[in-house]
Motif scaffolding. Structure first.
Motif, PDB file in Angstrom:
ATOM      1  N   ALA A   1       0.963  -1.286   0.044  1.00 10.00           N
ATOM      2  CA  ALA A   1       0.002  -0.131   0.205  1.00 10.00           C
ATOM      3  C   ALA A   1       0.846   1.337  -0.153  1.00 10.00           C
ATOM      4  CB  ALA A   1      -0.816   0.059   1.269  1.00 10.00           C
ATOM      5  N   LEU A   2       1.893   1.245   0.697  1.00 13.05           N
ATOM      6  CA  LEU A   2       2.993   2.321   0.763  1.00 13.05           C
ATOM      7  C   LEU A   2       3.564   2.592  -0.577  1.00 13.05           C
ATOM      8  CD1 LEU A   2       3.803   4.190   3.139  1.00 13.05           C
ATOM      9  CD2 LEU A   2       5.430   2.626   3.721  1.00 13.05           C
ATOM     10  N   ALA A   3       3.830   1.459  -1.083  1.00 12.27           N
ATOM     11  CA  ALA A   3       4.584   1.516  -2.520  1.00 12.27           C
ATOM     12  C   ALA A   3       3.465   2.361  -3.468  1.00 12.27           C
ATOM     13  CB  ALA A   3       4.836   0.097  -3.069  1.00 12.27           C
ATOM     14  N   ALA A   4       2.249   1.946  -3.369  1.00 12.45           N
ATOM     15  CA  ALA A   4       1.395   2.758  -4.468  1.00 12.45           C
ATOM     16  C   ALA A   4       1.156   4.081  -4.146  1.00 12.45           C
ATOM     17  CB  ALA A   4       0.043   1.946  -4.059  1.00 12.45           C
ATOM     18  N   LYS A   5       1.303   4.360  -2.589  1.00 18.95           N
ATOM     19  CA  LYS A   5       1.034   5.800  -2.242  1.00 18.95           C
ATOM     20  C   LYS A   5       2.233   6.679  -2.475  1.00 18.95           C
ATOM     21  CE  LYS A   5       0.696   8.382   2.055  1.00 18.95           C
ATOM     22  NZ  LYS A   5       1.382   8.404   3.216  1.00 18.95           N
ATOM     23  N   ASP A   6       3.681   6.081  -2.451  1.00 19.65           N
ATOM     24  CA  ASP A   6       4.913   6.758  -2.903  1.00 19.65           C
ATOM     25  C   ASP A   6       4.833   6.742  -4.448  1.00 19.65           C
ATOM     26  OD1 ASP A   6       5.246   6.755  -0.153  1.00 19.65           O
ATOM     27  OD2 ASP A   6       7.114   5.697  -0.276  1.00 19.65           O
ATOM     28  N   ALA A   7       4.149   6.346  -5.067  1.00 19.27           N
ATOM     29  CA  ALA A   7       4.215   6.192  -6.384  1.00 19.27           C
ATOM     30  C   ALA A   7       3.459   7.342  -7.080  1.00 19.27           C
ATOM     31  CB  ALA A   7       4.025   4.794  -7.407  1.00 19.27           C
ATOM     32  N   ALA A   8       2.426   7.547  -6.398  1.00 20.67           N
ATOM     33  CA  ALA A   8       1.350   8.371  -6.684  1.00 20.67           C
ATOM     34  C   ALA A   8       1.876   9.716  -7.417  1.00 20.67           C
ATOM     35  CB  ALA A   8       0.311   8.599  -5.802  1.00 20.67           C
ATOM     36  N   PRO A   9       2.797  10.463  -6.731  1.00 20.96           N
ATOM     37  CA  PRO A   9       2.957  11.902  -7.344  1.00 20.96           C
ATOM     38  C   PRO A   9       3.778  11.873  -8.709  1.00 20.96           C
ATOM     39  CG  PRO A   9       4.106  11.612  -5.050  1.00 20.96           C
ATOM     40  CD  PRO A   9       3.436  10.391  -5.272  1.00 20.96           C
ATOM     41  N   TYR A  10       3.860  10.584  -9.205  1.00 18.49           N
ATOM     42  CA  TYR A  10       4.738  10.475 -10.549  1.00 18.49           C
ATOM     43  C   TYR A  10       3.799  10.108 -11.708  1.00 18.49           C
ATOM     44  CZ  TYR A  10       8.439  10.559  -7.036  1.00 18.49           C
ATOM     45  OH  TYR A  10       8.976  10.915  -6.069  1.00 18.49           O
ATOM     46  N   GLY A  11       2.491   9.911 -11.369  1.00 18.51           N
ATOM     47  CA  GLY A  11       1.474   9.662 -12.450  1.00 18.51           C
ATOM     48  C   GLY A  11       0.215   8.894 -11.975  1.00 18.51           C
ATOM     49  N   ASP A  12      -0.280   8.265 -12.755  1.00 22.52           N
ATOM     50  CA  ASP A  12      -1.382   7.637 -12.495  1.00 22.52           C
ATOM     51  C   ASP A  12      -1.530   6.163 -11.886  1.00 22.52           C
ATOM     52  OD1 ASP A  12      -4.283   7.049 -12.773  1.00 22.52           O
ATOM     53  OD2 ASP A  12      -4.291   6.833 -15.082  1.00 22.52           O
ATOM     54  N   VAL A  13      -1.639   6.167 -10.796  1.00 23.87           N
ATOM     55  CA  VAL A  13      -1.510   4.761 -10.012  1.00 23.87           C
ATOM     56  C   VAL A  13      -2.894   4.315  -9.853  1.00 23.87           C
ATOM     57  CG1 VAL A  13      -0.484   3.645  -7.770  1.00 23.87           C
ATOM     58  CG2 VAL A  13       0.782   5.744  -8.877  1.00 23.87           C
ATOM     59  N   GLU A  14      -2.790   3.025 -10.150  1.00 19.30           N
ATOM     60  CA  GLU A  14      -4.282   2.241 -10.120  1.00 19.30           C
ATOM     61  C   GLU A  14      -4.032   1.076  -9.200  1.00 19.30           C
ATOM     62  OE1 GLU A  14      -6.570   1.326 -13.088  1.00 19.30           O
ATOM     63  OE2 GLU A  14      -6.154   3.226 -14.375  1.00 19.30           O
ATOM     64  N   VAL A  15      -4.734   1.046  -7.980  1.00 15.83           N
ATOM     65  CA  VAL A  15      -4.611  -0.266  -7.179  1.00 15.83           C
ATOM     66  C   VAL A  15      -5.820  -1.197  -7.779  1.00 15.83           C
ATOM     67  CG1 VAL A  15      -4.962  -1.362  -4.953  1.00 15.83           C
ATOM     68  CG2 VAL A  15      -3.772   0.923  -5.279  1.00 15.83           C
ATOM     69  N   ILE A  16      -5.443  -2.093  -8.543  1.00 14.09           N
ATOM     70  CA  ILE A  16      -6.234  -3.152  -9.086  1.00 14.09           C
ATOM     71  C   ILE A  16      -6.623  -4.313  -8.397  1.00 14.09           C
ATOM     72  CG2 ILE A  16      -5.266  -2.381 -11.427  1.00 14.09           C
ATOM     73  CD1 ILE A  16      -3.946  -5.234 -11.350  1.00 14.09           C
ATOM     74  N   ALA A  17      -6.150  -4.507  -7.156  1.00 10.38           N
ATOM     75  CA  ALA A  17      -6.507  -5.715  -6.532  1.00 10.38           C
ATOM     76  C   ALA A  17      -6.259  -5.439  -5.005  1.00 10.38           C
ATOM     77  CB  ALA A  17      -6.112  -6.824  -7.025  1.00 10.38           C
ATOM     78  N   SER A  18      -6.908  -6.057  -4.065  1.00 10.62           N
ATOM     79  CA  SER A  18      -6.587  -5.567  -2.576  1.00 10.62           C
ATOM     80  C   SER A  18      -7.230  -6.482  -1.813  1.00 10.62           C
ATOM     81  CB  SER A  18      -6.984  -4.265  -2.288  1.00 10.62           C
ATOM     82  OG  SER A  18      -6.985  -4.030  -0.861  1.00 10.62           O
ATOM     83  N   SER A  19      -6.619  -6.911  -0.762  1.00 13.40           N
ATOM     84  CA  SER A  19      -7.036  -7.781   0.251  1.00 13.40           C
ATOM     85  C   SER A  19      -7.428  -7.164   1.542  1.00 13.40           C
ATOM     86  CB  SER A  19      -6.216  -9.175   0.287  1.00 13.40           C
ATOM     87  OG  SER A  19      -5.015  -8.719   0.602  1.00 13.40           O
ATOM     88  N   LYS A  20      -7.232  -5.723   1.409  1.00 15.38           N
ATOM     89  CA  LYS A  20      -7.405  -5.184   2.588  1.00 15.38           C
ATOM     90  C   LYS A  20      -8.748  -5.437   3.373  1.00 15.38           C
ATOM     91  CE  LYS A  20      -7.020  -0.202   4.274  1.00 15.38           C
ATOM     92  NZ  LYS A  20      -6.967   1.362   3.788  1.00 15.38           N
ATOM     93  N   ALA A  21      -9.901  -5.782   2.740  1.00 17.18           N
ATOM     94  CA  ALA A  21     -11.122  -6.131   3.120  1.00 17.18           C
ATOM     95  C   ALA A  21     -11.067  -7.298   3.983  1.00 17.18           C
ATOM     96  CB  ALA A  21     -12.371  -6.074   2.212  1.00 17.18           C
ATOM     97  N   GLN A  22     -10.159  -8.133   3.675  1.00 17.73           N
ATOM     98  CA  GLN A  22     -10.145  -9.413   4.523  1.00 17.73           C
ATOM     99  C   GLN A  22      -8.917  -9.268   5.453  1.00 17.73           C
ATOM    100  OE1 GLN A  22      -9.875  -9.437   0.987  1.00 17.73           O
ATOM    101  NE2 GLN A  22     -12.272  -9.861   0.911  1.00 17.73           N
ATOM    102  N   GLY A  23      -8.571  -8.063   5.798  1.00 16.18           N
ATOM    103  CA  GLY A  23      -7.520  -7.723   6.840  1.00 16.18           C
ATOM    104  C   GLY A  23      -6.241  -8.197   6.191  1.00 16.18           C
ATOM    105  N   PHE A  24      -6.063  -8.411   5.166  1.00 19.95           N
ATOM    106  CA  PHE A  24      -4.675  -8.741   4.470  1.00 19.95           C
ATOM    107  C   PHE A  24      -4.324 -10.193   4.868  1.00 19.95           C
ATOM    108  CE2 PHE A  24      -3.879  -3.974   4.304  1.00 19.95           C
ATOM    109  CZ  PHE A  24      -4.012  -3.922   2.873  1.00 19.95           C
ATOM    110  N   ASP A  25      -5.314 -11.204   5.198  1.00 23.23           N
ATOM    111  CA  ASP A  25      -4.867 -12.531   5.698  1.00 23.23           C
ATOM    112  C   ASP A  25      -4.607 -13.343   4.368  1.00 23.23           C
ATOM    113  OD1 ASP A  25      -7.258 -12.816   4.170  1.00 23.23           O
ATOM    114  OD2 ASP A  25      -8.080 -13.990   5.927  1.00 23.23           O
ATOM    115  N   ARG A  26      -4.652 -12.763   3.133  1.00 24.89           N
ATOM    116  CA  ARG A  26      -4.402 -13.500   1.716  1.00 24.89           C
ATOM    117  C   ARG A  26      -3.787 -12.539   0.516  1.00 24.89           C
ATOM    118  NH1 ARG A  26     -10.464 -14.860   1.422  1.00 24.89           N
ATOM    119  NH2 ARG A  26     -10.200 -14.284   3.575  1.00 24.89           N
TER     120      ARG A  26
END
Lengths: 378, 378
Positions: free
Chosen positions: B121-146
């Protein structure tokens, strides 16, 4: 820290054949510091692990950082109005990080630079992508043999800062009188001379130094910056290089180079035990005077590169009558354990870097060799 | 390098009370490597100076870099079509450097990220100033257990790359099957698992790792990048972070962290002596299986954080029935030399980081303690 940091014997004297490294850096470190590192390398403070094997957020390591920063404040006299930061990448990465963090303070994104040698020119070049970079003084036409004069009219008040390199490693020149900049923020790259002389650090809004010459090992820089200058970082500034974030996190936006910080802490302790900057400066002056006397007393055999008024006490540069003699000088010196005396490629000749950790006996050995070399080849 | 790197006795066995550090990093280093560093710290290869006191451009140090990179190529199988670089700042600075160097390859300056834990998540956040950063998949809703599933339709072909974190240190999950990305360049942060398992490195256009878990000390990252991806760095990229310049200069745009490179070279030699990645993987699997068996065989006393299919062999995470028992577990373990077992603040519970250098006996000791703890408190 016990007294052992200054009380140990020279390894050369004790027959361990330690060389004298006159290279520009990474440089010699104080021998008692090196011995301490070796002694406790497998077991730091009895915790059963090395200082390089523990979390940067452990209480043991946080104490290492706190002590190093306290020592730096004590030696420089900079107070809590300055943030003191360990920043990754050495001085060169600060050539980018300084404008990233400070140039946004100027509406015109303007910054001024003085070109007094190789690295000051590089600092200006690396800053260029971030704004309007003006070189307001240069001694390039004089072969960088001196510190250039600044025309006070060029000190534009709408600039974010004026950047100088306080000691020029390659040519062996130094700002012996700091420029009068009025309200303009002064930024100083002190990599090759930090803590080598008493200096009014408060004159600088920001000063920085790579660690690998006077402060420790390579890969990291120490940055001191007035806190009121923070908060204008450009959006492209990586968090790891953002001084405001580094200040908030005690230099731990991410895992820092723990070994580098630890070594710097020991070097600063060693300096305090020696009596602080004034005591170290006295010894540095003595070392430099010996070398310059050998140059000036050689009836023109050794020709100094730097103008006398702007001589450095850290990097002593001179030339011999021919390239052949220069090579012969370097090879002969190396045989006596006097190493890495070759000048920077742009300059040629000889450069003797005599940072804080170079002992007087090393300089005496070099001066003896120089006199003998003139007798044989003069 | 002689055989001594694998032949030394455990310091714990020999009574020196070396602890087992289960912290996430900086982590334990192989003991023979640590001993070697200590032995030659004052006098590297008989030259009369430490490896940290010589020029990065000396022939002795250039040989250190060359050997380290050759070992890395041998262990990973990546050939000359990849640049292998030491880059300052650890993995976190790569969160900025990767987009600085690669996002310009996409006309739309688009990059895709998968969010599978704290650092992705931090990698995506740190990349944001340089362009159009899209998070295309996340397991945040599952507490990152997978590891989240990727919808193939979201693999936009006009993106510069897809970034994944191959092992998630905080939650203890791992990509056990790499995603199919077709022509899209795959970028992998492998900080917490590099060289812990056989993996097809050629699947990645770029992969990187901070050194301080499986490769050495903190402050630097190793980056391997396909050379055909270089040359599109954004103008704001500092030269020290520009992969193309690092490639041309053999990682020496400036003075690198010479100590970090030296240590990594020794760790890689140690890995080769152990039989390479496959041999180390076998031992890692054995260690992880022991721990997971202790969790799974505890009748629910220890509850695993990660879903079984996505378990990491490097970071084993689990919870106890209460915070009180968790604290008691951590304190009791520390008394037996089993240190730094506390989970990351976002997760709580226990995290046992068992990187390559954690010996089997360390894991056996932890498993013994876990069984005893259930008997006393279960």
């Amino acid at each position: 820290m016990t007294a052992t940091l200054t009380s140990s014997q020279s390894a050369v004297a004790s027959g361990k054949q330690r060389i004298f490294n006159f290279g520009a850096g990474p440089a010699m470190l104080p021998e008692p510091v090196m011995q301490r590192i070796q002694e406790e390398f497998l077991n730091f403070q009895g915790i059963g692990a090395s200082v390089v094997e523990i979390s940067h957020r452990s209480k043991e390591f946080e104490a290492v950082v706190d002590r190093a920063i306290a020592s730096f404040r004590e030696l420089t006299g900079v107070g809590d109005d300055y943030a003191v930061l360990f920043v990754t990448g050495g001085a060169r990465l600060q050539f980018s990080a300084v404008p990233m963090n400070l140039i946004g303070r100027s509406a015109a994104r303007k910054a001024l630079y003085v070109e007094s040698g190789v690295f000051s020119a590089l600092a200006a070049k690396d800053a260029a992508p971030y704004g309007d970079v003006e070189v307001i003084a240069s001694s390039k036409a004089q072969g960088f043999d001196r510190i250039p004069e600044i025309d006070p009219e060029r000190l534009a008040e709408d600039a974010a800062y004026l950047h100088i390199t306080t000691n020029n490693t390659v040519y062996g020149t130094r700002w012996n009188r700091l420029p009068q900049t009025g309200k303009l923020v002064l930024v100083g790259d002190m990599t090759s001379e930090i803590l080598s002389r008493t200096i009014d650090f408060q004159r600088f809004g920001l000063f920085y130094a790579g660690l690998q010459k006077n402060l420790g090992v390579s890969g990291v820089a120490l940055v001191a910056v007035r806190k009121d200058l923070l908060g204008s970082a450009l959006p492209c500034t990586p968090p790891v290089l953002n001084y405001a974030l580094l200040d908030k996190s005690k230099s731990m936006v991410n895992t820092p180079s723990t070994f580098a910080i630890y070594v710097t802490g020991l070097v600063l302790e060693w300096m305090k035990e020696k009596g602080g900057v004034a005591a170290v400066e006295k010894e540095n002056n003595q070392k430099a005077e010996l070398l310059y006397a050998a140059i000036d007393g050689s009836s023109g055999f050794y020709r100094p590169v730097a103008q006398p008024a702007d001589r450095s006490t850290m990097n002593v540069t001179f030339k011999l009558p021919s390239e052949e003699l220069t090579d012969q000088f370097i090879k002969g010196a190396a045989k006596q354990g006097l190493k890495f005396l070759k000048g920077y490629r742009d300059v040629g000749g000889i450069r003797a870097s005599i940072y804080n950790a170079m002992p007087l006996v090393g300089v005496e050995a070099l001066v003896g060799y120089m006199r003998e070399f003139v007798r044989s080849n003069g």
